[in-house]
Design a protein around this motif. Structure first.
Motif, short mmCIF file in Angstrom:
data_model
loop_
_atom_site.label_atom_id
_atom_site.label_comp_id
_atom_site.label_asym_id
_atom_site.label_seq_id
_atom_site.Cartn_x
_atom_site.Cartn_y
_atom_site.Cartn_z
N GLU A 182 -39.86 5.94 -25.45
CA GLU A 182 -39.99 4.85 -24.49
C GLU A 182 -41.24 5.10 -23.64
N PRO A 183 -42.19 4.16 -23.59
CA PRO A 183 -43.43 4.40 -22.86
C PRO A 183 -43.23 4.57 -21.36
N THR A 184 -44.09 5.34 -20.77
CA THR A 184 -44.13 5.53 -19.33
C THR A 184 -44.42 4.21 -18.63
N ARG A 185 -43.70 3.91 -17.59
CA ARG A 185 -43.99 2.71 -16.81
C ARG A 185 -45.29 2.91 -16.05
N ILE A 186 -46.15 1.92 -16.10
CA ILE A 186 -47.41 1.96 -15.36
C ILE A 186 -47.24 1.11 -14.10
N TYR A 187 -47.33 1.74 -12.94
CA TYR A 187 -47.05 1.08 -11.67
C TYR A 187 -48.31 0.58 -10.96
N ALA A 188 -49.49 0.88 -11.51
CA ALA A 188 -50.74 0.70 -10.77
C ALA A 188 -50.88 -0.67 -10.12
N LEU A 189 -50.76 -1.74 -10.88
CA LEU A 189 -50.97 -3.07 -10.31
C LEU A 189 -49.85 -3.45 -9.34
N ASP A 190 -48.64 -2.98 -9.62
CA ASP A 190 -47.52 -3.25 -8.71
C ASP A 190 -47.74 -2.56 -7.37
N VAL A 191 -48.22 -1.33 -7.41
CA VAL A 191 -48.46 -0.58 -6.19
C VAL A 191 -49.62 -1.16 -5.40
N LEU A 192 -50.69 -1.53 -6.11
CA LEU A 192 -51.84 -2.11 -5.42
C LEU A 192 -51.45 -3.42 -4.75
N ASP A 193 -50.60 -4.20 -5.41
CA ASP A 193 -50.10 -5.43 -4.80
C ASP A 193 -49.26 -5.12 -3.57
N LEU A 194 -48.41 -4.10 -3.68
CA LEU A 194 -47.53 -3.75 -2.56
C LEU A 194 -48.33 -3.34 -1.33
N ILE A 195 -49.30 -2.44 -1.52
CA ILE A 195 -50.05 -1.95 -0.36
C ILE A 195 -51.00 -3.02 0.19
N GLY A 196 -51.25 -4.05 -0.62
CA GLY A 196 -52.05 -5.16 -0.12
C GLY A 196 -51.25 -6.15 0.69
N GLN A 197 -49.92 -6.10 0.60
CA GLN A 197 -49.06 -7.09 1.24
C GLN A 197 -48.20 -6.54 2.37
N VAL A 198 -47.85 -5.25 2.31
CA VAL A 198 -47.04 -4.65 3.36
C VAL A 198 -47.68 -3.34 3.80
N GLU A 199 -47.27 -2.86 4.94
CA GLU A 199 -47.79 -1.59 5.45
C GLU A 199 -47.12 -0.43 4.72
N VAL A 200 -47.93 0.41 4.05
CA VAL A 200 -47.43 1.57 3.34
C VAL A 200 -48.12 2.80 3.91
N HIS A 201 -47.37 3.85 4.15
CA HIS A 201 -47.95 5.07 4.73
C HIS A 201 -48.33 6.11 3.69
N ALA A 202 -47.50 6.30 2.70
CA ALA A 202 -47.78 7.31 1.67
C ALA A 202 -47.00 6.95 0.42
N MET A 203 -47.41 7.55 -0.71
CA MET A 203 -46.72 7.32 -1.97
C MET A 203 -46.73 8.61 -2.77
N SER A 204 -45.78 8.70 -3.71
CA SER A 204 -45.72 9.87 -4.57
C SER A 204 -45.38 9.43 -5.99
N HIS A 205 -46.17 9.91 -6.95
CA HIS A 205 -45.93 9.67 -8.37
C HIS A 205 -45.02 10.79 -8.86
N ILE A 206 -43.86 10.45 -9.38
CA ILE A 206 -42.87 11.48 -9.74
C ILE A 206 -43.10 11.92 -11.19
N THR A 207 -43.70 13.09 -11.34
CA THR A 207 -44.02 13.62 -12.66
C THR A 207 -43.40 15.02 -12.79
N GLY A 208 -44.12 15.95 -13.41
CA GLY A 208 -43.59 17.30 -13.60
C GLY A 208 -43.22 17.95 -12.28
N GLY A 209 -42.03 18.51 -12.20
CA GLY A 209 -41.55 19.12 -10.96
C GLY A 209 -40.46 18.31 -10.30
N GLY A 210 -40.27 17.07 -10.77
CA GLY A 210 -39.15 16.29 -10.28
C GLY A 210 -39.40 15.54 -8.99
#
Length: 347
Positions: A226-254
């Motif tokens: 099952e391919p990895t979900r690509i969040y890039a455009l969703d995240v860019l849209d989110l930070i363009g519309q609401v106030e976001v302070h920080a984000m984390s991509h959950i990869t190796g390490g959990g």
């Protein structure tokens, strides 16, 4: 005298490499942004930097990665047109967490033998991922390594570059006590922890990739690819519309370990296990492998692929925005004061 070149006799087929380039041209062309100059086949890829003039203080961001031992599953199943999506997911979503827009990607494919159709399939996946992320594939390299890799073996890696306005870079310095932590659902295992998953289900339990698993509703191999979900455009849209302070991509390490990277030293992200149920594949690996909760938490994403930290008064708008783009999301926890180093804990 033989018509076979000395290089071909050593195991390197230059003509096969040329055929692979011909087959991949259409896939690469589909990713072309207007800032890309030139075409496929040059010694370097070109991206018109004058496009950055619209920024007051542009900062370039870069990331490099691969997909790990997930490639072994693709090789075993002889299905190669999605592994490139995984590569792009690993690359671009490391950029967007700081607020950067991915601009372009270069890739590297090392293989034991160039099979043009297989290389083209890999590049098709990379191109599909670039399209999903809104960036261009501007160049790459395919290298044949006979004697080092078996004819069916290959590995892929890549690098991406993006840009962000300096004043809009997201990170720990923006996080405040009381902020909400929003989770975005993963599509599955993504591209991390496959050494553990393969050890548990394939080597340990002896399951075949074509085994139908009722809990998964499909074969094991289909689930693992099952391919990895690509969040890039969703995240860019989110930070363009609401106030976001920080984000984390959950990869190796959990989940907790990756989120802790964006938590200030005097705070802790308290995450509620009861807020979601990990998908079946995670429960399956834990049960079959008899893996402790701590171990599996520290290895797999457990169904959370991306996390956003934002003010409480932005939660409703953020959830609605993500839902509108088809991204399942929920309130995972909140930021609290702490006397220790920045951390994230599951309770």
């Amino acid at each position: 005298m033989s018509d076979t070149s000395a290089y071909a006799a050593a195991g390197v087929d230059i003509e096969a490499g040329d055929r692979a380039v011909d087959l991949m041209k259409a896939h690469v062309a589909a990713t072309r942004r207007p800032e890309v100059l030139g075409g496929l086949g040059g010694f370097a890829g070109f991206f018109d930097a004058s496009a950055l003039k619209g920024y007051q203080h542009p900062v370039l961001a870069t990331s490099t990665d691969g997909v790990g031992t997930k490639v072994a599953v693709a090789q075993a199943m002889d299905k190669h047109d999605t592994i490139g999506i995984d590569l792009i997911g690993m690359l671009v979503d490391d950029l967007v967490v700081c607020g950067a827009e991915p601009l372009f990607v270069t890739d590297y494919i090392a293989c034991g033998k160039v099979v043009p159709e297989r290389i083209a399939d890999i590049v098709k996946g990379i191109a599909d991922g670039c399209l999903a992320a809104g960036c261009s594939l501007v160049g790459g390299e395919t290298a044949e390594h006979p004697g080092l890799l078996q004819p069916h073996e290959y590995d892929i890696a890549g690098a991406t570059t993006g840009v962000v306005e300096r004043s809009k870079i997201l990170g720990p310095e923006r996080v405040r006590v009381g902020d909400a932590v929003i989770a975005m659902a993963a599509s599955g295992l993504h591209s991390n922890g496959y050494s553990l998953v393969r050890h548990v289900l394939l080597s340990g339990a002896g399951w075949a990739l074509d085994r139908h698993v009722d809990e998964l509703g499909r074969t094991l191999g289909e689930e693992l690819l099952e391919p990895t979900r690509i969040y890039a455009l969703d995240v860019l849209d989110l930070i363009g519309q609401v106030e976001v302070h920080a984000m984390s991509h959950i990869t190796g390490g959990g989940l907790a370990n990756n989120l802790a990277r964006v938590i200030p030293g005097d705070m802790v992200a308290v995450l509620q296990r009861s807020s979601w149920t990990p998908p079946a594949i995670f429960q399956l690996v834990q049960r079959v492998g008899r893996i402790s909760q701590a171990d599996i938490d520290a290895t797999l994403n457990m169904g959370v692929g991306m996390v956003a930290i934002l003010p409480q008064d932005q939660v409703d708008a953020a959830l609605a925005r993500l839902a509108g783009r088809g991204v399942e999301s929920w309130v995972l926890g909140r930021i609290e004061a702490s006397e220790g180093p920045g951390d994230a804990v599951l309770v």
